[in-house]
Scaffold this motif. Sequence first.
Motif, PDB file in Angstrom:
ATOM      1  N   UNK A 195       0.824  -1.026  -0.024  1.00 42.03           N
ATOM      2  CA  UNK A 195       0.024   0.089  -0.149  1.00 42.03           C
ATOM      3  C   UNK A 195       0.820   1.201   0.053  1.00 42.03           C
ATOM      4  N   UNK A 196       0.584   2.366  -0.681  1.00 43.31           N
ATOM      5  CA  UNK A 196       1.408   3.502  -0.673  1.00 43.31           C
ATOM      6  C   UNK A 196       1.340   4.316   0.252  1.00 43.31           C
ATOM      7  N   UNK A 197       2.356   4.883   0.631  1.00 42.32           N
ATOM      8  CA  UNK A 197       2.530   5.903   1.679  1.00 42.32           C
ATOM      9  C   UNK A 197       2.184   7.384   1.053  1.00 42.32           C
ATOM     10  N   UNK A 198       1.652   7.952   2.089  1.00 39.87           N
ATOM     11  CA  UNK A 198       1.325   9.467   1.830  1.00 39.87           C
ATOM     12  C   UNK A 198       2.749  10.171   2.469  1.00 39.87           C
ATOM     13  N   UNK A 199       3.004  11.439   1.873  1.00 37.59           N
ATOM     14  CA  UNK A 199       4.159  11.716   1.998  1.00 37.59           C
ATOM     15  C   UNK A 199       4.357  12.349   3.671  1.00 37.59           C
ATOM     16  N   UNK A 200       3.529  12.410   4.128  1.00 37.92           N
ATOM     17  CA  UNK A 200       3.176  12.722   5.817  1.00 37.92           C
ATOM     18  C   UNK A 200       3.502  11.611   6.560  1.00 37.92           C
ATOM     19  N   UNK A 201       3.016  10.365   5.988  1.00 42.14           N
ATOM     20  CA  UNK A 201       3.345   8.938   6.596  1.00 42.14           C
ATOM     21  C   UNK A 201       4.979   8.836   6.325  1.00 42.14           C
ATOM     22  N   UNK A 202       5.570   9.135   5.324  1.00 50.22           N
ATOM     23  CA  UNK A 202       6.709   8.853   5.152  1.00 50.22           C
ATOM     24  C   UNK A 202       7.770   9.569   6.073  1.00 50.22           C
ATOM     25  N   UNK A 203       7.175  10.873   6.445  1.00 49.18           N
ATOM     26  CA  UNK A 203       8.046  11.922   7.229  1.00 49.18           C
ATOM     27  C   UNK A 203       7.985  11.279   8.750  1.00 49.18           C
ATOM     28  N   UNK A 204       7.250   9.939   8.805  1.00 45.66           N
ATOM     29  CA  UNK A 204       7.370   9.520  10.283  1.00 45.66           C
ATOM     30  C   UNK A 204       8.530   8.736  10.619  1.00 45.66           C
ATOM     31  N   UNK A 205       9.228   8.382   9.638  1.00 41.59           N
ATOM     32  CA  UNK A 205      10.688   7.828  10.077  1.00 41.59           C
ATOM     33  C   UNK A 205      11.672   8.911  10.607  1.00 41.59           C
ATOM     34  N   UNK A 206      11.476  10.092  10.156  1.00 42.42           N
ATOM     35  CA  UNK A 206      12.128  11.019  10.801  1.00 42.42           C
ATOM     36  C   UNK A 206      11.966  11.166  12.228  1.00 42.42           C
ATOM     37  N   UNK A 207      10.728  11.388  12.681  1.00 38.96           N
ATOM     38  CA  UNK A 207      10.090  11.617  13.974  1.00 38.96           C
ATOM     39  C   UNK A 207      10.677  10.549  14.921  1.00 38.96           C
ATOM     40  N   UNK A 208      10.260   9.177  14.282  1.00 41.51           N
ATOM     41  CA  UNK A 208      10.674   7.905  15.007  1.00 41.51           C
ATOM     42  C   UNK A 208      12.262   7.974  15.391  1.00 41.51           C
ATOM     43  N   UNK A 209      13.036   8.276  14.481  1.00 35.24           N
ATOM     44  CA  UNK A 209      14.468   8.238  14.424  1.00 35.24           C
ATOM     45  C   UNK A 209      14.897   9.515  15.502  1.00 35.24           C
ATOM     46  N   UNK A 210      14.360  10.614  15.543  1.00 35.24           N
ATOM     47  CA  UNK A 210      14.780  11.739  16.406  1.00 35.24           C
ATOM     48  C   UNK A 210      14.341  11.339  17.574  1.00 35.24           C
ATOM     49  N   UNK A 211      13.113  10.932  17.953  1.00 33.70           N
ATOM     50  CA  UNK A 211      12.486  10.490  19.174  1.00 33.70           C
ATOM     51  C   UNK A 211      13.236   9.311  19.993  1.00 33.70           C
ATOM     52  N   UNK A 212      13.741   8.523  19.263  1.00 37.05           N
ATOM     53  CA  UNK A 212      14.497   7.380  19.825  1.00 37.05           C
ATOM     54  C   UNK A 212      15.884   7.841  20.068  1.00 37.05           C
ATOM     55  N   UNK A 213      16.670   8.436  19.175  1.00 41.12           N
ATOM     56  CA  UNK A 213      18.015   8.878  19.432  1.00 41.12           C
ATOM     57  C   UNK A 213      17.967   9.866  20.561  1.00 41.12           C
ATOM     58  N   UNK A 214      17.220  10.822  20.824  1.00 42.40           N
ATOM     59  CA  UNK A 214      17.312  11.799  21.855  1.00 42.40           C
ATOM     60  C   UNK A 214      17.163  10.897  23.151  1.00 42.40           C
ATOM     61  N   UNK A 215      16.519   9.790  23.220  1.00 39.75           N
ATOM     62  CA  UNK A 215      16.363   9.023  24.445  1.00 39.75           C
ATOM     63  C   UNK A 215      17.772   8.309  24.653  1.00 39.75           C
ATOM     64  N   UNK A 216      18.194   7.677  23.542  1.00 43.51           N
ATOM     65  CA  UNK A 216      19.084   6.543  23.436  1.00 43.51           C
ATOM     66  C   UNK A 216      20.400   7.089  23.859  1.00 43.51           C
ATOM     67  N   UNK A 217      20.769   8.387  23.420  1.00 42.50           N
ATOM     68  CA  UNK A 217      21.885   9.180  23.772  1.00 42.50           C
ATOM     69  C   UNK A 217      22.079   9.880  24.861  1.00 42.50           C
ATOM     70  N   UNK A 218      20.923   9.812  25.676  1.00 42.28           N
ATOM     71  CA  UNK A 218      20.989  10.821  26.926  1.00 42.28           C
ATOM     72  C   UNK A 218      22.048  10.547  27.976  1.00 42.28           C
ATOM     73  N   UNK A 219      22.537   9.137  28.152  1.00 45.10           N
ATOM     74  CA  UNK A 219      23.535   9.126  28.930  1.00 45.10           C
ATOM     75  C   UNK A 219      24.891   8.927  28.129  1.00 45.10           C
ATOM     76  N   UNK A 220      25.027   9.417  26.739  1.00 45.64           N
ATOM     77  CA  UNK A 220      26.117   9.373  26.245  1.00 45.64           C
ATOM     78  C   UNK A 220      26.846  10.946  25.986  1.00 45.64           C
ATOM     79  N   UNK A 221      28.181  11.288  26.167  1.00 46.36           N
ATOM     80  CA  UNK A 221      28.553  12.529  26.187  1.00 46.36           C
ATOM     81  C   UNK A 221      28.179  13.116  24.712  1.00 46.36           C
ATOM     82  N   UNK A 222      27.839  14.137  24.432  1.00 46.28           N
ATOM     83  CA  UNK A 222      27.728  14.951  23.246  1.00 46.28           C
ATOM     84  C   UNK A 222      29.121  15.073  22.531  1.00 46.28           C
TER      85      UNK A 222
END
Length: 681
Positions: free
Chosen positions: A584-611
């Motif tokens: 089934x085809x994705x809408x352009x807005x749905x395709x952008x969800x990959x970016x939101x998932x990535x950012x939300x996860x990386x923000x949590x996952x790197x909390x204990x790592x030094x910037x």
Amino acid sequence: MRKQDSSTKTPFDDTPDIFRFIDRCARVVRVTVNGILLLALFCGIGLLVLKSRPLPPPDTYSSSTIFDDQGKVLGTLDNGEPRDIVRLEQIPRSLIKATLAAEDKHFYEHHGFSFTGIGRAVLANIKAGKVVQGASTITQQLARNLYLTHDRTWNRKLKEAIYTLQLELHFSKDEILQLYLNEIYYGHGAHGIGRAAKMYFNKKVEDLNLAESALLAGIPRGPYYYSPYHHLKRAKDRQQHILDLMVKNRFITKAEAESARQKAIAIAPPSSHKKVSANYFRDYLVQTAVTRYGLDESLVRNGGLKIYTTLNHDMQRAAERAVHHYTRNHEGLQGALISVNPHNGHIKAMVGGKDYSESQYNRVFARRQPGSSFKPIVYLSALENGFTPLTKIMSQPTVFRFGTNTYEPHNFQNHYANQPITLREAIARSDNIYAVSTLTQVGFDPVIQMARRLGIQSRINPTPSLALGSYPVSPYEMAQAYSTIAAGGVKRPLVGITKIVDPYGRVLVEEKTEPERVTSPAHAFVLTKLLESVLKPGGTGQRVYHLFSRPAAGKTGTTDWDGWLSGYTPDLVTTVWVGYDQGKKLSHQQAHLAQYIWARYMEKATKKQPARVFAMPPGVKAVYVDPASEQIATTQCAGNQVQLEYFVAGTEPQTRCQPSGSPTNKTLSILHRFLRWLNSF
């Protein structure tokens, strides 16, 4: 009386030799008979001893335990389902015959060992030049499953032979077969035919038909390989083969087999699983232990093993929450995420879908079109072949010619710069014309070889659409490729298991991967600095910028069916995919969800790592440049947009820019306008 001449022989002169020969033969016969009698006596005594000795209690059923990267218990591989013990009279004759046809057709004729089977297996293995056929009888398999591990030492084989004899001495054939059918492993945590019938068909054993019986009988030979959940076609092919064997051995008629072939097989959906973490990763562990390390699946799941993994519990929880949060309100939409430490290849988080209880299909290994997230592979090859961040190519509608064929790609929504743009601009905007032009200049072979060097194993053909990610690859492969870039060009194979220890403390598996340099640190670093533009304002991944503020590089990818973001910090690489299973085809807005998932996860996952920023390696030159003139910036052209750019040493600009009114600058301006005019045709 005259003496007989000693030189003359009579027929009786050889008589003593004949007697001696007969006497010698008699002694050999007596020794042989005595030897046979003595051997028979020893065998008889041995059998009496084995008969008098009770069988040892079988190994206790014990689920294997998995540990995270901190040594904390993540859980067990047991799904918590008890065994359903069934009596032989409850089991349909069709299932018994199917099992005998699949595993041991002479079961009721031998005493634990099939010497004809051993001979047949030896000939088949010699002919193939490798082990392609085994010769274990049902009794031998039962002995191995009840009392022994699945290693292949001579000591284990000797014990197996003794336990096989004891089983034959202590139990009738029907009792052995009943034990076997209640003990053998049918995959997915199901020990015994009772659990298997309930799990795969939601039926009692006695209600199984011939078609279902033949399918189940085929699973124990390879519980993962013939899993109806993972490999339904293989399971059905195995079912057809067993039906043929049943006909060949006159267990059923051809008509019965044909009727079973035509019968539809309805596999029951998997039962609900307990709410535990990392279910997709658990399946990956089992598959890896079986296919990569050669362990038996039953041993992996229920051998009381300790499996030490690379998974980080906190990162895994953050990954599961991020995927679920952004896909939950889109019916049927799926997501996958895999996160890796580029310094050692350790998998820190893995999510194969938004709900394991609904679908156990691990989309981390699903092949989908990566779209523009494949372009960094093209551009890394280009950097190795003379491109720099300032290399300019015209961005406008273009028809490319390849021999007698033409190819006409388009930018998203037909947005073109209509002027020459740099490699940095092309990456940030994800310009398709630039990507295909780069491929034509670099060539197909170097790009395909670069994909292989970085870890892409899927099929890739030398066509112009290759530059735009038209050939399906898996998130796992993309994570491997980006991890190699993030590690400065060193490929470290992705791993999820560090060590497996048996209940006695013996190490069965210890992972030791060898790193391989596949590109220079300078080329990998320059590409990384270019990919930073994607996740900044003006880039196709700019949504990340508002949710994740650390230094990061990456590339988005969008097709009609797939949304991607593969990106990394200096210490963590993550690939995210979103899409539908059924095309089934994705809408352009749905395709952008990959970016939101990535950012939300990386923000949590790197909390204990030094910037940290990306460390510049030797062989890189940082230069302030004037993009308009592609020259070294000076105070005389400070009015232009001066920017800091990174080059592989030796490819940086050598001339300094001139004031805008200078004759040199006027000449360059006229030359640029002339080149743009030429490119417009």
